[in-house]
Scaffold this active site. Structure first.
Site, short mmCIF file in Angstrom:
data_model
loop_
_atom_site.label_atom_id
_atom_site.label_comp_id
_atom_site.label_asym_id
_atom_site.label_seq_id
_atom_site.Cartn_x
_atom_site.Cartn_y
_atom_site.Cartn_z
N GLY A 279 47.48 40.26 31.30
CA GLY A 279 47.20 41.44 32.11
C GLY A 279 47.09 42.76 31.38
O GLY A 279 46.63 43.74 31.96
N PRO A 322 47.77 36.43 27.26
CA PRO A 322 46.76 37.48 27.22
C PRO A 322 45.34 36.93 27.08
O PRO A 322 45.12 35.96 26.36
CB PRO A 322 47.13 38.28 25.97
CG PRO A 322 47.82 37.29 25.09
CD PRO A 322 48.53 36.34 26.00
N GLY A 323 44.41 37.55 27.76
CA GLY A 323 43.00 37.21 27.61
C GLY A 323 42.24 38.42 27.11
O GLY A 323 41.92 38.55 25.93
N TYR A 365 32.96 44.86 39.65
CA TYR A 365 34.19 45.68 39.74
C TYR A 365 33.91 47.16 39.51
O TYR A 365 34.85 47.93 39.30
CB TYR A 365 35.21 45.24 38.68
CG TYR A 365 35.38 43.77 38.50
CD1 TYR A 365 36.02 42.99 39.48
CD2 TYR A 365 34.92 43.13 37.36
CE1 TYR A 365 36.18 41.63 39.31
CE2 TYR A 365 35.08 41.77 37.18
CZ TYR A 365 35.71 41.02 38.16
OH TYR A 365 35.86 39.68 37.98
N CYS A 392 16.40 41.73 39.43
CA CYS A 392 15.82 42.22 40.68
C CYS A 392 16.92 42.55 41.64
O CYS A 392 17.14 41.84 42.63
CB CYS A 392 14.90 41.16 41.25
SG CYS A 392 13.50 40.93 40.19
N1 LLP Z 1 46.95 34.18 33.17
C1 LLP Z 1 46.42 33.94 34.39
C2 LLP Z 1 47.06 32.96 35.26
C3 LLP Z 1 45.27 34.62 34.81
O1 LLP Z 1 44.78 34.37 36.02
C4 LLP Z 1 44.67 35.54 33.93
C5 LLP Z 1 43.46 36.24 34.34
C6 LLP Z 1 45.23 35.75 32.67
C7 LLP Z 1 46.39 35.05 32.33
C8 LLP Z 1 44.65 36.69 31.67
O2 LLP Z 1 44.62 38.00 32.11
P1 LLP Z 1 44.14 39.16 31.09
O3 LLP Z 1 45.12 39.21 29.95
O4 LLP Z 1 42.79 38.80 30.64
O5 LLP Z 1 44.16 40.38 31.90
N2 LLP Z 1 37.05 38.69 35.67
C9 LLP Z 1 37.98 39.79 35.77
C10 LLP Z 1 39.34 39.41 35.27
C11 LLP Z 1 39.91 38.21 35.98
C12 LLP Z 1 41.25 37.83 35.44
C13 LLP Z 1 41.61 36.48 35.90
N3 LLP Z 1 42.87 36.01 35.44
C14 LLP Z 1 37.41 40.98 35.00
O6 LLP Z 1 36.35 40.87 34.43
O7 LLP Z 1 38.03 42.03 34.98
#
Ligand code: LLP
Length: 471
Positions: A279, A322-323, A365, A392
């Site tokens: 997050g 983290p993603g 978003y 389009c």
């Molecule tokens: N763990 C779980 C269970 C999750 O659902 C997510 C993200 C993460 C970790 C990683 O979160 P991060 O560190 O990336 O914030 N498509 C959206 C974001 C969707 C996030 C989904 N889950 C965007 O482009 O902002």
């Protein structure tokens, strides 16, 4: 650090400086290795960006290996610094799942979060150790569950249906590969009921969410699992949302999760792992001020250590997922500028050769991005234009208000911070072929995703015989 009040004078404004080099990767606008070269071009990973576009076409995702590896190391080092117990960083591969990214992240000692059979398959093909893979999702199919069980990864159970299905599947068949049945390693996902500030679509921690068990049901869930020898519940999981800049919700989450760990233990569950999700946000524009990876990890670790000391509990194996903050700032997308439309006194549209199919975040978003002209980096930004995509759809706008020098057809426009949730959410809308991606490092560029061809587009189309024109 780039001052939020500084006027954008040219693309040079966004380059890392000796001061910003010390920032955490999630606080950078351009990748760590970005420089201006003698041709006044943007260079990333030692590669000239307009030259990359010449060689590989556009749109082109350009992933800087050094920034990605640096993000992985920031996370791992911070856990080592602040957490006296065992820890594991799991890359949330939904941000960008492909062979090369999985392989790089795994080589840095991280585990992987996957949310589908496809992500799991890719991770395994990339050589990721299944023991470090955690399988998420709120509606895993039977096939996906069996695939996960066969590979021996940990399943993060989201709901009652899944819990019951797993207990039954195990009782009926055990491991599909003929190995003696051993209990399935699971974590339980909790909806913690903690609110945080981010876009409504990417909030998951509040109570009204489709993900995870409601707090009111946890006693029942713990009791159920404790009666199922087929299920080996090793810990708890929660995730609050994405692109979050606040720290306090994570501290609150760590504290409350530890109390639920204690409760689960009272039911006899062998809970040793606490996964507090991902997050942490990144800097998409100068106005964004996310905490560093180090700070984020520190407050969480301190929170867990404090609660354990207060309650006399052993330290769990602490995990984070983290993603975006690992990969978001490591990549840019290079486009070629085409048509212009000037509406006098109103707006100038500058159109690029991609858009919502390679980056659906602005239309989904209302995300805001920054861009530079990679082939005239130091040219003064004299115009405010709208960068439009080629789809389009009127909403297909990449950047509503971009400050750029005068642009011409053929210029290379680079949009920053496209490493997370761009390729992974890409589509073939309007039958555009999906873009290529190159991994750059020390002057070398390797294709990690080939550009799709027209043949690829119809690869899975079927034309029933009776529709074939006879003639
Ligand atoms: N763990 C779980 C269970 C999750 O659902 C997510 C993200 C993460 C970790 C990683 O979160 P991060 O560190 O990336 O914030 N498509 C959206 C974001 C969707 C996030 C989904 N889950 C965007 O482009 O902002």
């Amino acid at each position: 650090m780039v001052s939020t009040s500084a006027a954008v004078r040219s693309g040079l404004h966004f380059l890392p400086t000796p001061t910003t080099q010390t920032l955490s990767p999630n606080q950078l606008l351009l990748p760590l290795t970005a420089i201006v070269n003698s041709q006044d071009h943007l260079e990333i990973g030692g590669c000239d960006v307009p030259d990359l576009v010449q060689r590989f076409g556009s749109p082109l995702y350009i992933l800087d290996e050094e920034t990605l590896r640096s993000g992985c190391r920031h996370y791992r080092q911070a856990f080592h610094r602040y957490y006296p117990g065992e820890s594991l960083v799991i890359y949330a591969s939904k941000a960008w799942n492909c062979l090369a990214v999985c392989a790089i992240v795994a080589s840095e000692g991280l585990g992987l979060d996957v949310v589908s059979g496809g992500e799991l398959y890719t991770a395994l093909q990339a050589g990721v150790n299944p023991e470090l893979v955690y399988f998420h999702g709120n509606n895993k199919s039977i096939d996906e569950l069996q695939f996960a069980i066969e590979t021996g990864c940990t399943i993060v159970v989201d709901n009652w249906h899944e819990l019951e299905t797993l207990a039954r599947t195990k009782a009926e068949g055990g491991r599909m590969n003929g190995n003696p049945p051993s209990p399935i390693r699971i974590l339980l996902r909790i909806a913690p009921g903690i609110d945080c500030h981010t876009h409504e679509y990417i909030r998951t921690g509040h109570r009204d969410t489709k993900f995870g068990f409601d707090l009111d049901q946890l006693d029942q869930v713990f009791a159920f699992v404790s009666q199922k020898p087929a299920l080996n519940c090793v810990g708890l999981h929660a995730h609050m949302g994405s692109q979050i800049f606040e720290l306090q919700p994570h501290v609150d989450l760590a504290g409350m999760m530890m109390r639920w760990m204690s409760k689960a233990a009272q039911y006899g569950l062998p809970v040793k792992e606490l996964d507090i999700g991902g997050g942490l946000g990144i800097r998409y524009t100068e106005a964004d001020d996310p905490p560093s990876i180090d700070e984020w990890v520190r407050v969480i670790c301190e929170g867990v250590v404090r609660v354990c000391a207060e309650q006399g509990m052993p330290l769990p194996r602490l995990m984070a997922e983290p993603g975006r903050s690992l990969i978001g700032s490591a990549c840019v997308t290079a486009y070629t500028i085409g048509s212009h439309k000037v509406i006098p006194g109103l707006r100038t549209y500058v159109t690029v050769d991609g858009g919502m199919s390679d980056n659906p975040r602005p239309i989904t978003y209302q995300s805001v991005y920054r861009a530079v002209l990679a082939n005239k980096l130091s040219a003064e930004a004299t115009e405010t234009v709208t960068v439009a995509g080629k789809h389009c759809e009127s909403g297909d706008i990449v950047i509503k208000e971009a400050q750029l020098p005068q642009t011409h057809p053929g210029d290379t426009l680079v949009v920053m911070g496209t490493g997370a949730y761009n390729y992974s959410m890409a589509s073939n809308y309007n039958r555009l072929t999906r873009s290529a991606a190159v991994l750059v490092n020390a002057g070398e560029a390797n294709v990690i995703l080939q550009r799709e061809s027209y043949q690829d587009l119809i690869h899975h189309d079927c034309l029933p015989e009776r529709l074939v024109e006879k003639g």
